[in-house]
Design a protein around this motif. Sequence first.
Motif, PDB file in Angstrom:
ATOM      1  N   LYS A   2     -61.286  42.713  48.102  1.00 43.35           N
ATOM      2  CA  LYS A   2     -59.972  42.937  47.519  1.00 43.35           C
ATOM      3  C   LYS A   2     -59.181  43.874  48.426  1.00 43.35           C
ATOM      4  O   LYS A   2     -59.761  44.654  49.183  1.00 43.35           O
ATOM      5  N   ALA A   3     -57.870  43.782  48.345  1.00 47.17           N
ATOM      6  CA  ALA A   3     -57.002  44.622  49.172  1.00 47.17           C
ATOM      7  C   ALA A   3     -56.911  46.009  48.555  1.00 47.17           C
ATOM      8  O   ALA A   3     -56.157  46.224  47.611  1.00 47.17           O
ATOM      9  N   GLN A   4     -57.692  46.960  49.078  1.00 50.22           N
ATOM     10  CA  GLN A   4     -57.723  48.280  48.468  1.00 50.22           C
ATOM     11  C   GLN A   4     -56.408  49.033  48.650  1.00 50.22           C
ATOM     12  O   GLN A   4     -56.072  49.915  47.862  1.00 50.22           O
ATOM     13  N   PHE A   5     -55.615  48.672  49.662  1.00 47.60           N
ATOM     14  CA  PHE A   5     -54.355  49.378  49.896  1.00 47.60           C
ATOM     15  C   PHE A   5     -53.298  49.052  48.833  1.00 47.60           C
ATOM     16  O   PHE A   5     -52.233  49.680  48.795  1.00 47.60           O
ATOM     17  N   PHE A   6     -53.578  48.074  47.957  1.00 43.55           N
ATOM     18  CA  PHE A   6     -52.647  47.775  46.868  1.00 43.55           C
ATOM     19  C   PHE A   6     -52.423  48.989  45.964  1.00 43.55           C
ATOM     20  O   PHE A   6     -51.401  49.088  45.286  1.00 43.55           O
ATOM     21  N   MET A  42     -54.717  38.788  54.908  1.00 47.88           N
ATOM     22  CA  MET A  42     -54.035  40.063  55.069  1.00 47.88           C
ATOM     23  C   MET A  42     -52.557  39.899  55.390  1.00 47.88           C
ATOM     24  O   MET A  42     -51.726  40.707  54.961  1.00 47.88           O
ATOM     25  N   LEU A  43     -52.192  38.869  56.124  1.00 43.26           N
ATOM     26  CA  LEU A  43     -50.771  38.625  56.390  1.00 43.26           C
ATOM     27  C   LEU A  43     -50.009  38.472  55.082  1.00 43.26           C
ATOM     28  O   LEU A  43     -48.921  39.040  54.898  1.00 43.26           O
ATOM     29  N   ASN A  44     -50.581  37.708  54.156  1.00 38.52           N
ATOM     30  CA  ASN A  44     -49.931  37.497  52.866  1.00 38.52           C
ATOM     31  C   ASN A  44     -50.055  38.714  51.952  1.00 38.52           C
ATOM     32  O   ASN A  44     -49.123  39.039  51.212  1.00 38.52           O
ATOM     33  N   ASN A  45     -51.201  39.394  52.003  1.00 35.94           N
ATOM     34  CA  ASN A  45     -51.391  40.572  51.156  1.00 35.94           C
ATOM     35  C   ASN A  45     -50.400  41.679  51.495  1.00 35.94           C
ATOM     36  O   ASN A  45     -49.831  42.323  50.600  1.00 35.94           O
TER      37      ASN A  45
END
Length: 350
Positions: A6-10, A130-133
């Motif tokens: 999961k994208a933790q930077f969210f 990651m580009l989309n995230n």
Amino acid sequence: MKLYCKAQFFKETLQIEESFTIEQKELFFKKIIDAKKRQYSFYPIDVKYKCNFYKSKIFDKNKPTIIIPIKDSLKLLEYTLENIRINNIQKYCNILVVDDRSKEKVQPIVEQEGHNYLRVDNDKGFNFSMLNNIAAKICHQLGNDTIFLWNSDLWVVSESMFLEFFKKHKNNNSKVSGSKLVYPPREKSFSKSGDSENIKTYFPNYLGEKWRNTVQFGGDTWFYNPKMTIIHSPGHFRRFEQINNPMVNCDRGSIFVTGALHVWDLEYFINLGGLNPSLSKVFQDVDICLRAVESGDYPMYFGKDVYFYHDESLSLSSEKAKDPQFISDHYLFGKLWNQKLAKLISYGVS
């Protein structure tokens, strides 16, 4: 495992005025522990994504944003942006082009069209997730509530068809939706010369352009092979079928919709953790849809009298079999879902 999928930077607040850097933990395949039991090990890596963002003066947080990743391929980008312009899609949506380490000058073309621009550089290589995230996080922070994930070779058929599709998404309170995708006829294709490389390589029985103006994606389907790395392999339902066949010309719940066109409730997308950062090249669209299904929210496939053109220009060459990231994505997807998919599919609608 969740930390890397999961994208933790969210959870962070980005300083998106100009330049910023995102650090993301990701998994990469290391070795097979036990081939018979399909046990694999992975090693963690920390990847830095250096970003530069240009916000258009006409960005409207109340409009959904279409996110289009691209690397070089300026002629294709111009073709896609022209399709958006002539079908008046910019009236209803913001456009955000994500430049993935291009050597060609992408930004002037994007700014000339009045769109938003995000440049992402990293030392690992291509990471579609990651580009989309990163783009999704920017949109969320700017106040958007809906995003479209949109391939650079995806095109609108008509303004009215686009609006009908988006209306269905909204009226059904769908968290994630996709549509019927169709191989474009020659006159609507970016490449107007003969059969595509994908057709030549994988579907030789459709040579001679019999594939044009037929279904590229008609919903989800699954292939069972207990000897493969991925036991239940996702596929495109009724590829090469006629557009009006009732089996694809319908609206229904689905297990997944293809990442060439995703429409997301953005808050929901953020809460799910976005596309799996450790699946850089393949299966990230299926993975996130499966996470939605696990939470009780089935993706919607809206194909009843609506569709988009998808040129499927990305070559599916045999070189992928030698690509370490491609291999890693296969092993990781199998590790994550092999034991779960039988139940999800048996209780699903595929």
